[in-house]
Motif scaffolding. Sequence first.
Motif, PDB file in Angstrom:
ATOM      1  N   TYR A  82       6.480   5.333   9.779  1.00 29.04           N
ATOM      2  CA  TYR A  82       6.989   5.775   8.483  1.00 29.04           C
ATOM      3  C   TYR A  82       8.342   5.123   8.176  1.00 29.04           C
ATOM      4  CZ  TYR A  82       8.302   8.677   4.562  1.00 29.04           C
ATOM      5  OH  TYR A  82       8.689   9.097   3.312  1.00 29.04           O
ATOM      6  N   MET A  83       9.192   4.999   9.192  1.00 29.30           N
ATOM      7  CA  MET A  83      10.495   4.366   8.964  1.00 29.30           C
ATOM      8  C   MET A  83      10.332   2.871   8.706  1.00 29.30           C
ATOM      9  SD  MET A  83      12.633   6.761   8.867  1.00 29.30           S
ATOM     10  CE  MET A  83      14.193   5.894   8.908  1.00 29.30           C
ATOM     11  N   VAL A  84       9.393   2.231   9.394  1.00 32.62           N
ATOM     12  CA  VAL A  84       9.095   0.826   9.089  1.00 32.62           C
ATOM     13  C   VAL A  84       8.639   0.710   7.641  1.00 32.62           C
ATOM     14  CG1 VAL A  84       7.567  -1.116   9.588  1.00 32.62           C
ATOM     15  CG2 VAL A  84       8.511   0.221  11.469  1.00 32.62           C
ATOM     16  N   ASN A  85       7.753   1.616   7.229  1.00 36.12           N
ATOM     17  CA  ASN A  85       7.220   1.632   5.865  1.00 36.12           C
ATOM     18  C   ASN A  85       8.325   1.829   4.823  1.00 36.12           C
ATOM     19  OD1 ASN A  85       3.978   2.879   4.868  1.00 36.12           O
ATOM     20  ND2 ASN A  85       5.423   1.686   3.689  1.00 36.12           N
ATOM     21  N   THR A  86       9.318   2.639   5.181  1.00 37.52           N
ATOM     22  CA  THR A  86      10.414   2.917   4.247  1.00 37.52           C
ATOM     23  C   THR A  86      11.274   1.691   4.004  1.00 37.52           C
ATOM     24  OG1 THR A  86      10.495   5.243   4.950  1.00 37.52           O
ATOM     25  CG2 THR A  86      12.447   4.357   3.839  1.00 37.52           C
ATOM     26  N   TYR A  87      11.598   0.950   5.069  1.00 34.76           N
ATOM     27  CA  TYR A  87      12.598  -0.116   4.963  1.00 34.76           C
ATOM     28  C   TYR A  87      12.010  -1.522   4.920  1.00 34.76           C
ATOM     29  CZ  TYR A  87      16.153   3.400   5.638  1.00 34.76           C
ATOM     30  OH  TYR A  87      16.979   4.487   5.459  1.00 34.76           O
ATOM     31  N   ILE A  88      10.693  -1.682   5.076  1.00 31.95           N
ATOM     32  CA  ILE A  88      10.110  -3.020   5.061  1.00 31.95           C
ATOM     33  C   ILE A  88      10.192  -3.660   3.678  1.00 31.95           C
ATOM     34  CG2 ILE A  88       7.747  -2.263   4.542  1.00 31.95           C
ATOM     35  CD1 ILE A  88       6.772  -4.399   6.512  1.00 31.95           C
ATOM     36  N   ILE A  89      10.292  -2.835   2.647  1.00 35.24           N
ATOM     37  CA  ILE A  89      10.310  -3.395   1.286  1.00 35.24           C
ATOM     38  C   ILE A  89      11.728  -3.660   0.776  1.00 35.24           C
ATOM     39  CG2 ILE A  89       8.215  -2.078   0.762  1.00 35.24           C
ATOM     40  CD1 ILE A  89      10.182  -0.516  -1.250  1.00 35.24           C
ATOM     41  N   VAL A  90      12.743  -3.189   1.501  1.00 32.69           N
ATOM     42  CA  VAL A  90      14.123  -3.298   0.992  1.00 32.69           C
ATOM     43  C   VAL A  90      14.529  -4.742   0.714  1.00 32.69           C
ATOM     44  CG1 VAL A  90      16.556  -2.899   1.552  1.00 32.69           C
ATOM     45  CG2 VAL A  90      14.859  -1.117   2.012  1.00 32.69           C
ATOM     46  N   PRO A  91      14.258  -5.703   1.623  1.00 34.02           N
ATOM     47  CA  PRO A  91      14.708  -7.080   1.331  1.00 34.02           C
ATOM     48  C   PRO A  91      13.988  -7.741   0.159  1.00 34.02           C
ATOM     49  CG  PRO A  91      14.277  -6.768   3.684  1.00 34.02           C
ATOM     50  CD  PRO A  91      13.683  -5.600   2.971  1.00 34.02           C
ATOM     51  N   ALA A  99      15.107   5.048  14.557  1.00 29.04           N
ATOM     52  CA  ALA A  99      16.075   3.951  14.551  1.00 29.04           C
ATOM     53  C   ALA A  99      15.387   2.600  14.708  1.00 29.04           C
ATOM     54  CB  ALA A  99      17.101   4.166  15.669  1.00 29.04           C
ATOM     55  N   LEU A 100      14.418   2.527  15.612  1.00 27.89           N
ATOM     56  CA  LEU A 100      13.699   1.268  15.819  1.00 27.89           C
ATOM     57  C   LEU A 100      12.869   0.900  14.586  1.00 27.89           C
ATOM     58  CD1 LEU A 100      12.538   1.711  19.525  1.00 27.89           C
ATOM     59  CD2 LEU A 100      14.310   0.174  18.658  1.00 27.89           C
ATOM     60  N   GLY A 101      12.280   1.910  13.955  1.00 24.48           N
ATOM     61  CA  GLY A 101      11.536   1.648  12.729  1.00 24.48           C
ATOM     62  C   GLY A 101      12.431   1.129  11.623  1.00 24.48           C
ATOM     63  N   MET A 102      13.619   1.682  11.564  1.00 24.00           N
ATOM     64  CA  MET A 102      14.593   1.254  10.556  1.00 24.00           C
ATOM     65  C   MET A 102      14.997  -0.207  10.771  1.00 24.00           C
ATOM     66  SD  MET A 102      18.263   3.059   9.846  1.00 24.00           S
ATOM     67  CE  MET A 102      19.310   2.549   8.496  1.00 24.00           C
ATOM     68  N   ALA A 103      15.091  -0.631  12.037  1.00 23.39           N
ATOM     69  CA  ALA A 103      15.448  -2.019  12.342  1.00 23.39           C
ATOM     70  C   ALA A 103      14.254  -2.954  12.192  1.00 23.39           C
ATOM     71  CB  ALA A 103      16.010  -2.104  13.762  1.00 23.39           C
ATOM     72  N   CYS A 104      13.075  -2.490  12.612  1.00 24.90           N
ATOM     73  CA  CYS A 104      11.877  -3.340  12.580  1.00 24.90           C
ATOM     74  C   CYS A 104      11.378  -3.603  11.162  1.00 24.90           C
ATOM     75  CB  CYS A 104      10.758  -2.702  13.398  1.00 24.90           C
ATOM     76  SG  CYS A 104      11.040  -2.749  15.177  1.00 24.90           S
ATOM     77  N   GLY A 105      11.586  -2.633  10.249  1.00 22.82           N
ATOM     78  CA  GLY A 105      11.109  -2.802   8.880  1.00 22.82           C
ATOM     79  C   GLY A 105      11.648  -4.054   8.211  1.00 22.82           C
ATOM     80  N   ILE A 153      23.084   3.552  -0.377  1.00 20.02           N
ATOM     81  CA  ILE A 153      23.730   2.601  -1.288  1.00 20.02           C
ATOM     82  C   ILE A 153      23.888   1.257  -0.604  1.00 20.02           C
ATOM     83  CG2 ILE A 153      25.940   2.016  -2.384  1.00 20.02           C
ATOM     84  CD1 ILE A 153      24.426   3.934  -4.081  1.00 20.02           C
ATOM     85  N   LEU A 154      24.374   1.278   0.626  1.00 14.03           N
ATOM     86  CA  LEU A 154      24.592   0.036   1.379  1.00 14.03           C
ATOM     87  C   LEU A 154      23.286  -0.720   1.590  1.00 14.03           C
ATOM     88  CD1 LEU A 154      26.301  -1.868   3.202  1.00 14.03           C
ATOM     89  CD2 LEU A 154      25.841  -0.285   5.087  1.00 14.03           C
ATOM     90  N   LEU A 155      22.243  -0.027   2.029  1.00 13.04           N
ATOM     91  CA  LEU A 155      20.993  -0.695   2.378  1.00 13.04           C
ATOM     92  C   LEU A 155      20.176  -1.099   1.151  1.00 13.04           C
ATOM     93  CD1 LEU A 155      19.902   1.618   5.345  1.00 13.04           C
ATOM     94  CD2 LEU A 155      21.041  -0.594   5.496  1.00 13.04           C
ATOM     95  N   ALA A 156      20.035  -0.176   0.191  1.00  8.42           N
ATOM     96  CA  ALA A 156      19.130  -0.412  -0.941  1.00  8.42           C
ATOM     97  C   ALA A 156      19.627  -1.507  -1.883  1.00  8.42           C
ATOM     98  CB  ALA A 156      18.912   0.891  -1.709  1.00  8.42           C
TER      99      ALA A 156
END
Length: 696
Positions: A260-269, A382-388, A524-527
């Motif tokens: 789920y965390m990978v799913n959340t942050y994989i689209i940010v870039p 945390a790992l999902g947040m980094a892997c995304g 704010i920082l990440l998005a």
Amino acid sequence: MVEFGKRLKERQIQEWKGYYINYKLMKKKVKQYNNEIEAGAVERRHVLKDFSRMLDNEIETIVLFILEQQGLLASRIAELNEKQDSLQEHPDISKISELREAYRAVGQDILKLLFYVEMNAIGLRKILKKFDKRFGYKFTNYYVKTRANHPYSQLQQVFKHVGLGAVVGAISRNLADLQDRHGSYLSIYDQPALPLKDSVVESIQSAVDRLTHSTNFLSFLGQHALIMHEELPSPVEEHAHDQKYHLMSLILNLANTFLYMVNTYIIVPTADNYSMSLGAAPTVCGVVIGAMAVAQIFSSVYFSAWSNSSYFNPLVFSSIFLFLGNVMYASAFDLDSISVLLIGRLFCGLGSARAVNRRYISDCVPLRILMKASAGFVSASALGMACGPALAGVLQTEFKVYNITFNQDTLPGWVMAFAWLVYLVWLWFSFREPARETQDNLAPQESIAAAGYDNLEKGLAQPLLLTETENEVDDEGDQEDVSEEASEESRRPANSLRSAYNLLTPSVKVQLLIYFMLKYVMEILLAESSVVTAYYFGWSTSTVSIFLACLGLTVLPVNLVVGNYISNMFEDRQILLASQIMVLLGILCSFHLVGSYSVPQYVLSGLITFVSAEVLEGVNLSLLSRVMSSRLSRGTYNGGLLSTEAGTVARVIADATITLAGFLGQGKLLNVTLLPSLAICIASIVATCCTYNSLY
């Protein structure tokens, strides 16, 4: 259920009954003061002075008794040491076991003393809270500030009691020396990594660590999960947890958290590029990213309620919705529809099962591995947040299959859809639904006097001063003042968000504000990173992905340092305030005021902000569990849900802020979005200072 005064009397060790805090007398005294003030018979200044003197006398009685018992324990250990020395000269295998049991008996008495300290500490906290509630001003703030920080503080002895460490050390060393070696042994100082398998030693060390706020990496990391427990465990409960526990089911819950965390942050870039390819402004990425969080506000509640009856069904539902949501997200490119894109992200948010993952760990994992499981939950996040973001950086290719486009924008959706499909199959064949307990099957907890100290031995594996005793009536209710018998209603979990909110004290509200602030600042920082870096530095998607992945990878090392070192050198409230100030410094350094905006300034300020927020999250949730009502430790509307909702709302508002600020132009996006972060951070620092002494 009886009120705390009676509970305290029932659970007293009878031979020590004259040395406990006289909670009942002090409660009556508070009521008497209130009547006298209302009648104008006495001034408040006199009440403060008189009550302070009474508290000082009670605390002095407790502390002197603790010191007396320490002396008796030390004398017994000294006698046993002499016997051990004589055994070294004239070894007798038959007497070594007898000596070991004698040391363990001393260890049991140390546990009794720790339980005595715990009960008195709870009594002190409750009477201070009751006094504040009655008179409407911060007597606790005054009393703790003047007593706790004094060089001859007796209050510190009750709440921290570092002096017991010498007695504990002697017991640990001697039992370790005797263990498994029958007189032929190495010193624990020569081999500090030697495992101490004695249950008494482990229980004592765990208890003292909690009592003195000593911590380590696993416990500090586990606090991020905010998995709260109200009750001191009984052997029945521990056995029930063993029956419900299934390793593969736990792994599946952790895998769900990770994906789920990978799913959340994989689209940010790539969210800004995807928005532009569908004809929207790049800052619409805030809405795209935030849509998932909007849906999560609602999904957290119904998943928390659903987990009351099942874990398997909500996990299946979650996987299906996340599969469909990612397919819709990826298909939006070929359909040329921003609406499909947003609906896909909403579906992903509706599949957020973090409440189920947390609840499974809380309800089904045995206490002996609960901290490891909690740390695993946080590590997976945390790992999902980094892997995304890192995975998004790898998916830099473009091709078509049967008119379906695969590129850097759509591949994150297709990859996550495939991942959730595989997970669903794995879940279907490997998850085991745990047996559900009914109230009729729950055996009542035996008293300490009847059951010996086995319950205490297990119970001390939990934080001593973080929660109140299991059947204690919460002070927020008025039942305690009305009658000696408190209603069952005053103990029940909150049955709605409103009733849960009504249980929040000012200290808890401040901690939730801090949690809101740190999640807002991080979002704010990440998005907005992809939009800001593209505007100022011309960074590619791969570069943004590397930057975000590096930030995510700092989570575990930072928590390792804080958990093993910093948290043992400073109080949680000190780290809380210092980390908020560091977040403020990071925000201030992020502003673009004059001249050109450089990469070092952005990277350094982002690193300071992110790392400080991570440190802040750990101590914030640790303090939150300490000051939160015990009624919020269970049920649908628990403390974990409240913190999740606070963080999710913060993310939604942050993403909305990015989109709204985009109407002013990309050149103003950075400063405009940082202004609310600055204001909320300053407000949280002021609020922390106002409640600082209540975080004791």
